[in-house]
Design a protein around this motif. Structure first.
Motif, PDB file in Angstrom:
ATOM      1  N   ASP A 153     -70.589  -6.840 -21.961  1.00 36.17           N
ATOM      2  CA  ASP A 153     -71.902  -6.937 -21.402  1.00 36.17           C
ATOM      3  C   ASP A 153     -72.684  -8.081 -22.239  1.00 36.17           C
ATOM      4  O   ASP A 153     -73.159  -9.108 -21.793  1.00 36.17           O
ATOM      5  CB  ASP A 153     -72.716  -5.769 -21.606  1.00 36.17           C
ATOM      6  CG  ASP A 153     -72.241  -4.574 -20.770  1.00 36.17           C
ATOM      7  OD1 ASP A 153     -71.852  -4.931 -19.655  1.00 36.17           O
ATOM      8  OD2 ASP A 153     -72.127  -3.733 -21.214  1.00 36.17           O
ATOM      9  N   LEU A 154     -72.370  -8.042 -23.397  1.00 40.35           N
ATOM     10  CA  LEU A 154     -73.218  -9.006 -24.322  1.00 40.35           C
ATOM     11  C   LEU A 154     -72.507 -10.292 -24.385  1.00 40.35           C
ATOM     12  O   LEU A 154     -73.090 -11.200 -24.013  1.00 40.35           O
ATOM     13  CB  LEU A 154     -72.905  -8.565 -25.821  1.00 40.35           C
ATOM     14  CG  LEU A 154     -73.637  -9.477 -27.001  1.00 40.35           C
ATOM     15  CD1 LEU A 154     -75.092  -9.812 -26.798  1.00 40.35           C
ATOM     16  CD2 LEU A 154     -73.437  -9.261 -28.491  1.00 40.35           C
ATOM     17  N   LYS A 155     -71.233 -10.522 -24.169  1.00 36.91           N
ATOM     18  CA  LYS A 155     -70.307 -11.911 -23.851  1.00 36.91           C
ATOM     19  C   LYS A 155     -70.996 -12.441 -22.588  1.00 36.91           C
ATOM     20  O   LYS A 155     -71.344 -13.574 -22.789  1.00 36.91           O
ATOM     21  CB  LYS A 155     -68.915 -11.569 -23.787  1.00 36.91           C
ATOM     22  CG  LYS A 155     -68.197 -12.904 -23.818  1.00 36.91           C
ATOM     23  CD  LYS A 155     -66.558 -12.772 -23.830  1.00 36.91           C
ATOM     24  CE  LYS A 155     -65.856 -13.917 -23.604  1.00 36.91           C
ATOM     25  NZ  LYS A 155     -64.349 -13.694 -23.747  1.00 36.91           N
ATOM     26  N   ALA A 156     -71.185 -11.764 -21.639  1.00 37.44           N
ATOM     27  CA  ALA A 156     -71.282 -12.219 -20.179  1.00 37.44           C
ATOM     28  C   ALA A 156     -72.733 -12.725 -20.315  1.00 37.44           C
ATOM     29  O   ALA A 156     -73.366 -13.741 -19.685  1.00 37.44           O
ATOM     30  CB  ALA A 156     -71.229 -11.118 -19.080  1.00 37.44           C
ATOM     31  N   LEU A 157     -73.680 -12.060 -20.889  1.00 36.86           N
ATOM     32  CA  LEU A 157     -75.170 -12.318 -21.187  1.00 36.86           C
ATOM     33  C   LEU A 157     -75.256 -13.629 -21.786  1.00 36.86           C
ATOM     34  O   LEU A 157     -75.932 -14.562 -21.363  1.00 36.86           O
ATOM     35  CB  LEU A 157     -75.982 -11.312 -21.814  1.00 36.86           C
ATOM     36  CG  LEU A 157     -77.517 -11.309 -21.620  1.00 36.86           C
ATOM     37  CD1 LEU A 157     -78.041  -9.881 -21.711  1.00 36.86           C
ATOM     38  CD2 LEU A 157     -77.906 -11.968 -22.829  1.00 36.86           C
ATOM     39  N   ILE A 158     -74.734 -13.722 -22.999  1.00 37.98           N
ATOM     40  CA  ILE A 158     -74.938 -14.855 -23.943  1.00 37.98           C
ATOM     41  C   ILE A 158     -74.207 -16.217 -23.369  1.00 37.98           C
ATOM     42  O   ILE A 158     -74.512 -17.272 -23.660  1.00 37.98           O
ATOM     43  CB  ILE A 158     -74.561 -14.619 -25.267  1.00 37.98           C
ATOM     44  CG1 ILE A 158     -73.060 -14.491 -25.462  1.00 37.98           C
ATOM     45  CG2 ILE A 158     -75.544 -13.689 -25.952  1.00 37.98           C
ATOM     46  CD1 ILE A 158     -72.812 -14.149 -27.129  1.00 37.98           C
ATOM     47  N   ASN A 159     -73.215 -16.001 -22.307  1.00 42.59           N
ATOM     48  CA  ASN A 159     -72.639 -16.956 -21.808  1.00 42.59           C
ATOM     49  C   ASN A 159     -73.258 -17.596 -20.495  1.00 42.59           C
ATOM     50  O   ASN A 159     -72.803 -18.770 -19.963  1.00 42.59           O
ATOM     51  CB  ASN A 159     -71.118 -16.787 -21.478  1.00 42.59           C
ATOM     52  CG  ASN A 159     -70.225 -16.716 -22.679  1.00 42.59           C
ATOM     53  OD1 ASN A 159     -70.502 -17.547 -23.360  1.00 42.59           O
ATOM     54  ND2 ASN A 159     -69.364 -15.889 -22.447  1.00 42.59           N
ATOM     55  N   ILE A 160     -74.529 -17.220 -20.095  1.00 37.50           N
ATOM     56  CA  ILE A 160     -75.252 -17.556 -19.089  1.00 37.50           C
ATOM     57  C   ILE A 160     -75.984 -18.834 -19.567  1.00 37.50           C
ATOM     58  O   ILE A 160     -76.801 -18.508 -20.710  1.00 37.50           O
ATOM     59  CB  ILE A 160     -76.322 -16.310 -18.651  1.00 37.50           C
ATOM     60  CG1 ILE A 160     -75.330 -15.471 -17.674  1.00 37.50           C
ATOM     61  CG2 ILE A 160     -77.130 -17.006 -17.420  1.00 37.50           C
ATOM     62  CD1 ILE A 160     -76.068 -14.115 -17.151  1.00 37.50           C
TER      63      ILE A 160
END
Length: 218
Positions: A153-160
């Protein structure tokens, strides 16, 4: 009193007098006069105007002004965009904080922007992109609550891109460890502040040892 000032006062008078959006020949005005009228509108009025057509959306974008700051708050219960200078908050759902005394805009106000089949994060990132296109800011703050986040979840969020481009990252909730912590600290650079809840920690990042004392920012 110059022409633009008189035009702005006339628009406000008609709007208040009839309690509805007047049939105002906006598209027939010279661009400078049109920009002045659009800038005299509230944030919610400009968004509603931009939703009427692609042409009007373009004019609203051309008439935009920089906001001093904007705060994006993301957690599992209710995420929102807070434009405190303009005193308005945006939600990607129809739920909102009832104690807030700001103007509120929610999913039903701009549902045409958001794909109803998308995930909550996709909807919110799309909303954020749309809002910041219409109302760009000099300083973007991203607030994350890590209580609900797994590593993916965190990886997906900060890669936006819209979130990764923030000027300040604030992390609250359960203290992140291991992979979570590395992903957060990898966002640190000379142009971005990272603020955490009060804690003293040691961690390794990119083979270097760091010892950091984070003060109470909240």
């Amino acid at each position: 009193m110059n022409f633009l000032s008189r035009l702005s006062k006339l628009y406000k008078f008609i709007r208040i007098r009839f309690h509805r959006y007047p049939k105002f020949p906006l598209l027939y005005l010279p661009y400078v006069a049109m920009r002045h009228v659009i800038r005299s509108m509230s944030v919610s009025e400009r968004i509603k105007l931009s939703l009427t057509s692609k042409q009007m959306e373009t004019y609203v974008i051309l008439s935009r002004q920089l906001s001093p700051s904007c705060t994006i708050h993301i957690d599992s219960k209710l995420s929102c965009i807070d434009m405190s200078h303009e005193r308005i908050m945006f939600y990607s759902k129809n739920k909102f904080h009832k104690y807030c005394d700001y103007e509120i805009m929610k999913y039903s106000d701009y549902s045409s922007w958001l794909n109803k089949n998308s995930s909550s994060l996709e909807k919110f990132s799309t909303l954020t992109q749309k809002v910041l296109t219409l109302f760009p800011t000099n300083y973007l703050i991203l607030q994350l609550c890590t209580d609900w986040m797994g590593a993916e979840d965190l990886k997906a969020l900060i890669n936006i891109p819209i979130f990764r481009g923030c000027n300040q990252l604030e992390v609250s909730g359960q203290w992140p460890r291991g992979e979570h912590l590395n992903m957060i600290m990898e966002m640190a650079n000379a142009e971005r502040d990272i603020k955490l809840e009060r804690v003293t920690m040691q961690f390794k990042l990119q083979r270097y040892e760091y010892s950091t004392k984070i003060l109470d920012f909240y």
